[in-house]
Design an enzyme around this catalytic site. Structure first.
Site, mmCIF file in Angstrom:
data_model
loop_
_atom_site.group_PDB
_atom_site.id
_atom_site.type_symbol
_atom_site.label_atom_id
_atom_site.label_comp_id
_atom_site.label_asym_id
_atom_site.label_seq_id
_atom_site.Cartn_x
_atom_site.Cartn_y
_atom_site.Cartn_z
ATOM 1 N N CYS A 29 27.447 -17.630 10.597
ATOM 2 C CA CYS A 29 27.273 -16.171 10.605
ATOM 3 C C CYS A 29 28.287 -15.523 9.675
ATOM 4 C CB CYS A 29 27.425 -15.613 12.023
ATOM 5 S SG CYS A 29 29.098 -15.777 12.663
ATOM 6 N N CYS A 89 31.978 -16.155 10.296
ATOM 7 C CA CYS A 89 32.420 -17.461 9.782
ATOM 8 C C CYS A 89 32.909 -17.298 8.339
ATOM 9 C CB CYS A 89 31.283 -18.474 9.798
ATOM 10 S SG CYS A 89 30.706 -18.947 11.415
ATOM 11 N N ASP A 101 25.807 1.385 -30.052
ATOM 12 C CA ASP A 101 26.179 1.044 -31.423
ATOM 13 C C ASP A 101 24.865 1.004 -32.213
ATOM 14 O OD1 ASP A 101 27.544 -0.115 -33.671
ATOM 15 O OD2 ASP A 101 26.682 -2.025 -33.064
ATOM 16 N N ASP A 109 27.303 -5.303 -29.744
ATOM 17 C CA ASP A 109 27.077 -6.729 -29.983
ATOM 18 C C ASP A 109 28.147 -7.603 -29.356
ATOM 19 O OD1 ASP A 109 29.263 -6.405 -31.596
ATOM 20 O OD2 ASP A 109 28.200 -6.636 -33.482
ATOM 21 N N ASP A 163 32.355 -4.216 -31.407
ATOM 22 C CA ASP A 163 32.530 -3.059 -30.534
ATOM 23 C C ASP A 163 33.435 -3.359 -29.339
ATOM 24 O OD1 ASP A 163 30.628 -1.296 -31.960
ATOM 25 O OD2 ASP A 163 29.207 -2.829 -31.352
#
Length: 737
Positions: A15, A18, A425, A625, A629
């Protein structure tokens, strides 16, 4: 400091509490940087300092808490899968046998109490359910008690165990109650049915959890087991694990590509949809990259192995999705906190329940108190609470992977939902990213042959995407190079170098003007025409005057206008940032459908612009990319990388779109919104279930209308709550983005 990040399977969890116990245990170890234990996929995602702590210490600490973490690297995913399958089959058998015993047990309890030896028959039916088929709950509860912990096993063992022992006592010693004028009740059906319902629930839960993570299994099944290699004596069949970097491999029509590499002989069309979500097959010729898991369609070809094993793009994607599925969203912190204290609180509530019943007095108050305590323990199992977030995350991440959307972690998934502005960009994002030279204009009376060599030689040293267009152009013309000196890159503007005692500059017009370099009117007029046609202009100049202008065209992607429209339709603003001049930026923005843009900005200025937007209260996503950037991606609230999923892009970006199709971006935002919405629905139902169910189980309505909740019904309700949460999460798999 040696930072390592790995995901490990965890066994023994039943559960959410746990998972909370295991996580707390691991975090308590020196050298652990972060730990996220996921109950839904039974894994622990750990980040730790390998110099301060080793895997053996982690394993021992988890074992001491009553659980097991599999750190042995020789244990394969197939071994774990086989172990899980054995466990599932065992659970299936126990559940089936428990149901077989429960049916007559319930029938006798409801309709045959007047049968001779009815109590002894029910005892005989309930004993195998409690002692044999449900023994896992008692073993688990004992392990927890030894370490002063409590979990779902504790609640099940206490509730069914108390009901069973109470019934055994009343069957063997009925005179104890009869002397007090009370007919001794038995609840063998309650003890048996509670375990049976919970076994059914666990079986359905395990099946549903396996379904949520089916995307990973699909990805894992993409790699072939064997491959044909070109050896000294010709073609030979070898296993995938025997491939070495540099091997020449043969792929025939219909076969899966085994590892990443470069095509060296032949040509074909390759279906890459399983990695990228793009249905159209991609043409591959000599020099093209091919990826593991993709399928060759038509021609045969040979390729050289470049990345093998865990280094392939497929392996990288699987690893990232597994880590993402094992991570935790901020919204889960509340659920985890509650789950960690939930079981002890329920135990206290059950003791208060029986105490209040006994103190209240009245007819059969002790029996009602015991029955109410059992019902509270049964109905309060925190399975639904523990499954609410991770099942939705697993389903959402899997859905994204199938669509070609790779999300770094659960926090990134949740944050994507908050975006209200996307910054793009231009080059390689809105455009195809394959610029080409379309025209060159020279200053009058210039040695164009020599200066072409200078330009070619300088651009060979440049890392700018547009430099590739110029070098490719001159390479096809078989232009000779010259030796340039003092090469320097001027961030956001261009490059400079020295040749034959002249200083040369290659870059944008802003660079030339900053250096007070003269620009002939004839070249200016020519470049105005180019920029009006959405071409980018690169200038070549010496220290005195501009010598040439180069027109470079980079067409916008076919998907760009549609993607921009869809982003606007879901309520987000759009901005374009580019280092190009105003005229080119305007033309590209107009063609793309973007109203707001900013031209002639350097990489650093892009980051500053995003910071300014954030100061205005915008939650900004940056799409680029992943390399040029970098500063802007780092500054954005959510960084989004485009392209074929380079290692660098996938490492820094929070969201990676595995194809160049921008329409994946609005899909990723929709996916985030739907996943977070599903998590909230799950948490609401899990909380509301316990808020309503626990008081009913305690008997709060008994003084009003005499209503008492039967433990059998409580067990069924608990199971249904877990199933409803998992089923709700599974809806994500079939949802449309």
């Amino acid at each position: 400091m040696k930072t390592l990040k790995k995901s490990f399977p965890v066994t023994g969890m039943t559960c959410a509490s746990c998972a909370a116990t295991v996580e707390k245990t691991i975090k308590g170890q020196k050298g652990i940087i972060s730990a996220a234990v996921n109950y839904a996929n039974a894994s622990a995602l750990l980040e730790y300092d390998g110099e301060q702590i080793n895997l053996e210490k982690i394993k021992n600490s988890v074992h001491a808490a009553g659980y097991e973490i599999i750190t042995d690297e020789t244990v394969t995913a197939e071994d774990i899968e086989e172990s899980n399958l054995k466990g599932y089959r065992k659970l299936q058998l126990n559940t089936t046998l428990a149901v077989v015993c429960s049916i007559p047990l319930v029938c006798i309890a409801m309709f045959g109490m007047n049968l001779p030896y009815a109590n002894f028959i029910m005892w005989a039916l309930a004993t195998p359910i409690t002692v044999v088929f449900g023994r896992q709950f008692f073993i688990g509860a004992w392990h927890q008690a030894r370490h002063f912990n409590a979990n779902m096993d504790t609640l099940v063992a206490l509730s069914s165990g108390i009901a069973y022992l109470f019934s055994v006592f009343n069957t063997l010693f009925p005179g104890f109650w009869m002397s007090k004028g009370i007919m001794p009740p038995v609840y063998f059906e309650a003890s048996g049915i509670v375990i049976t319902f919970i076994l059914i629930g666990k079986l359905l839960e395990d099946r549903a959890k396996a379904t949520t993570s089916s995307a990973i299994k699909k990805l894992m099944g993409l790699q072939p087991y064997s491959v044909v290699r070109m050896g000294e004596t010709g073609e030979e069949d070898i296993l995938v694990q025997d491939i070495k970097i540099g091997d020449i491999l043969v792929v025939k029509p219909g076969e899966k590509i085994a590892v990443d590499g470069i095509l060296t002989l032949g040509s074909s069309f390759v279906n890459e949809s399983m990695l990228t979500g793009e249905p159209v097959a991609v043409e591959k010729e000599e020099g093209a990259k091919v990826f593991a898991g993709t399928i060759n369609q038509k021609g045969s070809f040979q390729y050289k192995a470049e990345k093998i094993g865990s280094e392939t793009l497929l392996a990288h994607i699987i690893k990232k999705v597994q880590e993402a599925q094992g991570s935790k969203a901020p919204i889960q912190k509340l659920a985890d906190k509650i789950a960690s204290i939930f079981v002890p609180v329920v135990l206290v509530i059950s003791l208060i329940t029986i105490s209040v019943w006994i103190l209240a007095g009245g007819e059969n108050n002790v029996i009602h108190g015991i029955l109410s305590m059992i019902t509270v323990l049964v109905i309060a199992c925190p399975c639904a609470l523990g499954l609410a977030t991770p099942t939705a995350i697993i389903a959402g991440m899997g859905k994204g992977a199938e669509q070609g959307i790779l999300i770094k972690d659960a926090e990134s998934l949740e944050n994507t939902r908050k975006l209200n502005l996307i910054v793009f960009d231009k080059t390689g994002t809105l455009t195809e990213g394959f610029p080409e030279v379309v025209d060159i204009a020279w200053k009058e009376n210039t040695d164009s042959e020599l200066l072409s060599s200078v330009l070619y030689s300088m651009e060979l040293l440049s890392e700018h995407p547009l430099a590739d267009a110029i070098t490719k152009f001159y390479k096809e013309l078989k232009m000779k190079t010259v030796e340039v000196n003092s090469f320097t890159s001027i961030t956001g503007s261009g490059i400079t170098a020295v040749y034959a005692r002249n200083i040369y500059f290659v870059g944008n017009i802003k660079l030339l003007r900053s250096m007070n370099i003269a620009i002939p009117d004839s070249l200016l007029e020519k470049t105005k025409l180019w920029t009006g046609q959405a071409n980018t202009v690169i200038w070549l100049a010496n220290q005195f005057s501009a010598q040439a202008a180069v027109a470079i065209s980079d067409k916008i992607k076919l998907s760009t206008p549609t993607a921009i429209r869809e982003i606007n339709e879901i309520g987000l603003g759009v901005y374009m940032l580019t280092g190009d001049n105003e005229e080119t930026a305007y033309a590209i923005a107009a063609e793309s459908g973007i109203k707001d843009y900013k031209a002639e900005v350097s990489p650093v200025e892009k980051a500053d612009f995003i910071k300014k937007l954030q100061a205005e209260g915008k939650y900004v996503g940056m799409v680029g990319d992943g390399i040029n950037d970098g500063p802007a991606l780092a500054q954005a609230d959510v960084s989004i990388a485009m392209g074929a999923g380079s290692d660098f892009a996938m490492d820094i970006a929070q969201v990676t779109l595995l194809t160049s199709d921008l329409r994946l971006l609005p899909k990723s935002i929709t996916l985030s919104r739907k996943t977070v919405s599903t998590i909230r629905q799950n948490l609401f139902w899990a909380f509301i279930y316990n808020i309503i169910a626990i008081p009913l189980a305690a008997g709060v309505l008994y003084p009003i209308n005499g209503f008492m909740l039967n433990p059998m019904i409580a067990g069924a309700a608990m199971v249904l709550s877990s199933i409803s949460v998992v089923t709700n999460s599974l809806r994500l798999k079939s949802s449309k983005l």
